[in-house]
Design a protein around this motif. Structure first.
Motif, PDB file in Angstrom:
ATOM      1  N   LEU A  50       0.826  -1.205   0.000  1.00 44.79           N
ATOM      2  CA  LEU A  50       0.000   0.000   0.000  1.00 44.79           C
ATOM      3  C   LEU A  50       0.862   1.258   0.000  1.00 44.79           C
ATOM      4  N   ILE A  51       1.951   1.232   0.750  1.00 44.51           N
ATOM      5  CA  ILE A  51       2.863   2.378   0.758  1.00 44.51           C
ATOM      6  C   ILE A  51       3.474   2.559  -0.628  1.00 44.51           C
ATOM      7  N   SER A  52       3.880   1.468  -1.244  1.00 43.46           N
ATOM      8  CA  SER A  52       4.444   1.529  -2.594  1.00 43.46           C
ATOM      9  C   SER A  52       3.416   2.049  -3.590  1.00 43.46           C
ATOM     10  N   GLN A  53       2.176   1.591  -3.463  1.00 44.74           N
ATOM     11  CA  GLN A  53       1.116   2.049  -4.368  1.00 44.74           C
ATOM     12  C   GLN A  53       0.872   3.545  -4.193  1.00 44.74           C
ATOM     13  N   ASP A  54       0.846   4.026  -2.956  1.00 38.37           N
ATOM     14  CA  ASP A  54       0.654   5.458  -2.714  1.00 38.37           C
ATOM     15  C   ASP A  54       1.781   6.278  -3.327  1.00 38.37           C
ATOM     16  N   GLU A  55       3.020   5.801  -3.204  1.00 39.61           N
ATOM     17  CA  GLU A  55       4.149   6.518  -3.793  1.00 39.61           C
ATOM     18  C   GLU A  55       4.039   6.561  -5.314  1.00 39.61           C
ATOM     19  N   LEU A  56       3.633   5.445  -5.916  1.00 38.78           N
ATOM     20  CA  LEU A  56       3.488   5.405  -7.374  1.00 38.78           C
ATOM     21  C   LEU A  56       2.342   6.300  -7.846  1.00 38.78           C
ATOM     22  N   LEU A  57       1.251   6.332  -7.098  1.00 41.08           N
ATOM     23  CA  LEU A  57       0.137   7.218  -7.464  1.00 41.08           C
ATOM     24  C   LEU A  57       0.544   8.681  -7.359  1.00 41.08           C
ATOM     25  N   GLN A  58       1.312   9.008  -6.329  1.00 38.95           N
ATOM     26  CA  GLN A  58       1.796  10.385  -6.189  1.00 38.95           C
ATOM     27  C   GLN A  58       2.735  10.740  -7.341  1.00 38.95           C
ATOM     28  N   GLN A  59       3.611   9.808  -7.710  1.00 40.80           N
ATOM     29  CA  GLN A  59       4.526  10.044  -8.824  1.00 40.80           C
ATOM     30  C   GLN A  59       3.742  10.217 -10.129  1.00 40.80           C
TER      31      GLN A  59
END
Length: 107
Positions: A50-59
């Motif tokens: 989930l943390i990785s997904q949030d970072e990718l969505l922000q990017q």
């Protein structure tokens, strides 16, 4: 000398003997421990994803915003009036008059 009589049972020894005597209870206890550890591991991995997904969505959002800025900049630089103004001011260019035109005939 009198023998020392221990009137309190050894609790840990009694529990182990009880578990060894009842194999089903031992199996269920071990299953509970393994399942609990699996739940902890899966929860940890899920949170990491989930943390990785949030970072990718922000990017993705940042790249989308940059793309929009680039489209606006491209539109600004491609305006005809701006190009004509730069040609006049920086390159000292002007529109040709009818006197400046030459007709070339190809045979």
């Amino acid at each position: 000398m009198s023998k020392h009589i221990d009137r309190q049972p050894k609790l840990f020894v009694e529990i182990i003997q009880g578990l060894l005597a009842n194999k089903l209870t031992l199996f269920l206890l071990l299953s509970i421990f393994v399942t609990a550890l699996a739940v902890v591991q899966v929860t940890h991995l899920t949170r990491a994803q989930l943390i990785s997904q949030d970072e990718l969505l922000q990017q993705r959002d940042e790249l989308d915003l940059e793309w929009r800025y680039l489209l606006v900049e491209e539109e600004f630089y491609s305006q005809h009036a701006r190009i004509e103004e730069i040609a006049k001011t920086q390159l000292n260019m002007k529109r040709p008059t009818s006197k400046d035109e030459q007709v070339v005939v190809l045979q």
